[in-house]
Scaffold this motif. Structure first.
Motif, short mmCIF file in Angstrom:
data_model
loop_
_atom_site.label_atom_id
_atom_site.label_comp_id
_atom_site.label_asym_id
_atom_site.label_seq_id
_atom_site.Cartn_x
_atom_site.Cartn_y
_atom_site.Cartn_z
N THR A 166 0.83 -1.21 0.00
CA THR A 166 0.00 0.00 0.00
C THR A 166 0.86 1.26 0.00
N HIS A 167 2.15 1.08 0.21
CA HIS A 167 3.10 2.19 0.17
C HIS A 167 4.51 1.61 -0.09
N THR A 168 5.48 2.49 -0.31
CA THR A 168 6.84 1.99 -0.55
C THR A 168 7.61 1.80 0.76
N TYR B 266 -0.44 0.26 -4.31
CA TYR B 266 -1.83 -0.08 -4.63
C TYR B 266 -2.77 0.19 -3.47
N ARG B 267 -3.88 0.85 -3.75
CA ARG B 267 -4.95 0.96 -2.76
C ARG B 267 -6.29 0.94 -3.47
N CYS B 268 -7.28 0.36 -2.81
CA CYS B 268 -8.60 0.19 -3.41
C CYS B 268 -9.35 1.51 -3.38
N HIS C 184 2.01 5.70 -7.86
CA HIS C 184 3.46 5.60 -7.65
C HIS C 184 3.90 6.44 -6.47
N GLN C 185 4.85 5.90 -5.74
CA GLN C 185 5.44 6.67 -4.65
C GLN C 185 6.95 6.65 -4.79
N VAL C 186 7.58 7.60 -4.11
CA VAL C 186 9.02 7.45 -3.90
C VAL C 186 9.25 7.64 -2.41
N GLU C 187 9.94 6.67 -1.85
CA GLU C 187 10.23 6.66 -0.42
C GLU C 187 11.67 7.13 -0.26
N ALA C 188 11.96 7.77 0.87
CA ALA C 188 13.37 8.07 1.16
C ALA C 188 13.63 7.61 2.59
N TYR D 131 0.37 12.35 11.65
CA TYR D 131 0.64 11.10 12.36
C TYR D 131 0.88 9.95 11.38
N PHE D 132 1.97 9.26 11.56
CA PHE D 132 2.22 7.97 10.91
C PHE D 132 2.79 7.06 11.99
N PRO D 133 2.34 5.82 12.03
CA PRO D 133 2.82 4.92 13.09
C PRO D 133 4.33 4.70 13.03
N PHE D 134 4.93 4.85 11.86
CA PHE D 134 6.35 4.51 11.70
C PHE D 134 7.28 5.72 11.81
N THR D 135 6.70 6.92 12.02
CA THR D 135 7.57 8.09 12.26
C THR D 135 7.11 8.82 13.51
N GLU D 136 8.03 9.45 14.18
CA GLU D 136 7.71 10.19 15.41
C GLU D 136 8.81 11.20 15.68
N MET E 110 3.63 15.23 0.39
CA MET E 110 4.26 14.04 0.99
C MET E 110 4.04 13.93 2.49
N GLY E 111 4.30 12.73 3.01
CA GLY E 111 4.31 12.50 4.45
C GLY E 111 5.74 12.23 4.86
N CYS E 112 6.09 12.66 6.09
CA CYS E 112 7.48 12.45 6.49
C CYS E 112 7.61 12.42 8.01
N GLY E 113 8.80 12.21 8.49
CA GLY E 113 9.03 12.25 9.92
C GLY E 113 10.34 11.58 10.30
N MET E 114 10.62 11.62 11.62
CA MET E 114 11.80 10.92 12.12
C MET E 114 11.40 9.46 12.35
N ALA F 227 12.48 9.65 7.30
CA ALA F 227 11.91 9.00 6.12
C ALA F 227 10.84 9.90 5.55
N PHE F 228 10.64 9.79 4.27
CA PHE F 228 9.44 10.43 3.69
C PHE F 228 8.93 9.62 2.52
N GLY F 229 7.65 9.83 2.24
CA GLY F 229 7.02 9.12 1.13
C GLY F 229 6.20 10.11 0.35
N MET F 230 6.40 10.11 -0.96
CA MET F 230 5.82 11.17 -1.78
C MET F 230 5.06 10.53 -2.95
N1 PHE Z 1 4.03 5.62 3.75
C1 PHE Z 1 3.31 6.83 3.96
C2 PHE Z 1 2.07 6.85 3.10
O1 PHE Z 1 1.99 6.12 2.17
C3 PHE Z 1 4.18 8.03 3.68
C4 PHE Z 1 5.35 8.18 4.60
C5 PHE Z 1 6.54 7.58 4.31
C6 PHE Z 1 5.21 8.92 5.77
C7 PHE Z 1 7.62 7.74 5.17
C8 PHE Z 1 6.26 9.07 6.62
C9 PHE Z 1 7.47 8.49 6.31
O2 PHE Z 1 1.16 7.62 3.32
#
Ligand code: PHE
Length: 362
Positions: free
Chosen positions: A173-175, A199-201, A212-216, A253-258, A286-290, A310-313
Motif C-alpha cells: 500500500t506504500h513503498t 496499490y490501494r482500493c 506511484h510513490q518514492v520513499e526516502a 501522524y504515521f505509526p512509523f515516524t515520530e 508528501m508524508g514524512c518524519g523521524m 523517512a518520507f514518502g511522496m
Molecule cells: N508511507 C506513507 C504513506 O503512504 C508516507 C510516509 C513515508 C510517511 C515515510 C512518513 C514516512 O502515506
C-alpha cells in the motif's frame, strides 16, 4: 556379361535423368523391386549351372547394388533441390521499414522517476527496490502497524487469499516496506530512495488503484529533523525548478515516524490551472518524519545509537503539479493522443541534466 554392362549404363543414365522423386520411386520398383527387372534376372540364376551361377551371381548383385546406390544419390540430390526451391519460394521478409519520424514517447511518470532519482543520487542517495506483492510483516507489522491498528483500515489494502499457513499476502500500500527490507539487509548507514508502484482500493480524479510513490530513508548517527527539512527543500527547488519554493510542514501522524509531518507546497489556482511557487494556496505532496524508535527496534537497531528520517511522496501527484495535468486517471488510460500531448521524446533526459548541460555551455 556384355548385356549386363549395357543394362547398367542404360539404367544409371535413366536414374540420373530422373527429375522428380515420385518418378524415381517408380524407377526403383521397376528396376530393383521384388518383381523388378534385376530381381527377375536373379531368378534366372536358379536355372543355371553351378559354374554359370558363380559367374553371374556376383555380377548381378554388383549391378543391383550400383543401381540402389545411384537411386539413393539421386534421391538426396532431388531432395536438396526441392529444399532449396522451398527456401527460395517460402522466404519471409522479417524486416520492417523503420518508422518515419519519432515514434513512441516517455510516459510522464517515467520521466518524473528519472528526475527524482537524478536529484537524490546527486545528494548521495542510492536507489533501492522491493516487491509489489508484499508480506503483511513488511507492509504493516514491522512498521509499527500491528494487526488491530486502525491505520490498517486507512490503507484500503488489496489482499490475496490466505495460504495454507493462514498468511495473506497483499499488494503493497506504500513503498515504506522497503525501509524494513533495507534495514534488515545489512548494517547502517542507509541513504536510499525507493521509487515504485503502490496499490490501494480507491478511484476518483485524484486517486487511482495503482499509483506511484518514492520513499526516502536516511539512517545514521546524529541525524535530526533539520536534515529532513533541508533535503525536502532542496528536492522541491530542483524538481519544480523554482529557487524560493514555499514549503510548509504540518504536524501529522504515521505509526512509523515520530514526530510526523505532512509537507505542503505553496501554489496558486488560476483559471483551472495550478501554478507552483505563487499565491497563497497549499497542496500536500508528501508524508514524512523521524523514524520511530520502535521501527528501529523491530529491525534490531539501537535507537540510542542510530536515528534517521523517512518520507514518502506521491509521484503521480508531483507529476500533475509540475506539468499541470488535471486528472490523475488519464495517466493510466494509455490514450495515445494524451501521451503525444504530455509524453517526452524517446531520447529525452531528465530536465536537470539538460539544465546543467546548458549552464556549463554558457
Ligand atoms: N508511507 C506513507 C504513506 O503512504 C508516507 C510516509 C513515508 C510517511 C515515510 C512518513 C514516512 O502515506
Amino acid at each position: 556379361m556384355e548385356d549386363l554392362k549395357k543394362l547398367e549404363t542404360e539404367i544409371i543414365a535413366t536414374i540420373a535423368a530422373m527429375d522428380n522423386l515420385t518418378g524415381l520411386e517408380k524407377l526403383r520398383v521397376w528396376e530393383v523391386g521384388k518383381k523388378g527387372r534385376v530381381s527377375l534376372l536373379m531368378r534366372e540364376l536358379g536355372k543355371m549351372t553351378p559354374e554359370e551361377k558363380k559367374q553371374f551371381g556376383p555380377k548381378l548383385n554388383g549391378l543391383k547394388n550400383k543401381i540402389i546406390q545411384a537411386i539413393t544419390d539421386q534421391q538426396a540430390a532431388l531432395e536438396l533441390q526441392e529444399l532449396n526451391h522451398r527456401l527460395q519460394s517460402e522466404r519471409v521478409d522479417i524486416t520492417l521499414p523503420s518508422p518515419s519520424g519519432n515514434q513512441g514517447s516517455i510516459h510522464p511518470i517515467t520521466q518524473v522517476m528519472d528526475e527524482v532519482a537524478e536529484i537524490f543520487t546527486e545528494l548521495g542517495f542510492s536507489v533501492a527496490e522491493g516487491p509489489e506483492i508484499e508480506e503483511d510483516f513488511y507492509n504493516f507489522t514491522a512498521l509499527n502497524i500491528p494487526p488491530e491498528h486502525p491505520a490498517r483500515q486507512m490503507h484500503d489494502t488489496f489482499y490475496f487469499p490466505e495460504d495454507s499457513d493462514g498468511n495473506r499476502k497483499l499488494l503493497r500500500t506504500h513503498t515504506s516496506p522497503v525501509q524494513i527490507r533495507t534495514m534488515m539487509s545489512g548494517p547502517p548507514p542507509y541513504r536510499i530512495i525507493v521509487p515504485g508502484r503502490t496499490y490501494r482500493c480507491d478511484s476518483d480524479a485524484t486517486h487511482t488503484p495503482m499509483f506511484h510513490q518514492v520513499e526516502a530513508l536516511v539512517i545514521d548517527k546524529d541525524i535530526h529533523m533539520g536534515h529532513l527539512k533541508w533535503c525536502i527543500e532542496e528536492f522541491c527547488a530542483k524538481f519544480f525548478e523554482i529557487d524560493d519554493v514555499k514549503i510548509r510542514f504540518r504536524p501529522s501522524y504515521f505509526p512509523f515516524t515520530e514526530p510526523s509531518a505532512e509537507v505542503d507546497i505553496g501554489c496558486a489556482f488560476k483559471d483551472g490551472e495550478i501554478l507552483i511557487g505563487e499565491g497563497d494556496d497549499w497542496l500536500e505532496i508528501m508524508g514524512c518524519g523521524m523514524v520511530n524508535p520502535r521501527v528501529l527496534e523491530n529491525v534490531n537497531l539501537n535507537p540510542d545509537e542510530y536515528q534517521g528520517f523517512a518520507f514518502g511522496m506521491g509521484l503521480d501527484r508531483i507529476a500533475m503539479l509540475k506539468w499541470g495535468i488535471p486528472d490523475l486517471r488519464d495517466f493510466f488510460t494509455a490514450d495515445l493522443r494524451w501521451l503525444k500531448h504530455y509524453g517526452f521524446a524517446s531520447l529525452d533526459i531528465p530536465s536537470l541534466s539538460t539544465q546543467r548541460h546548458n549552464w556549463e555551455e554558457r
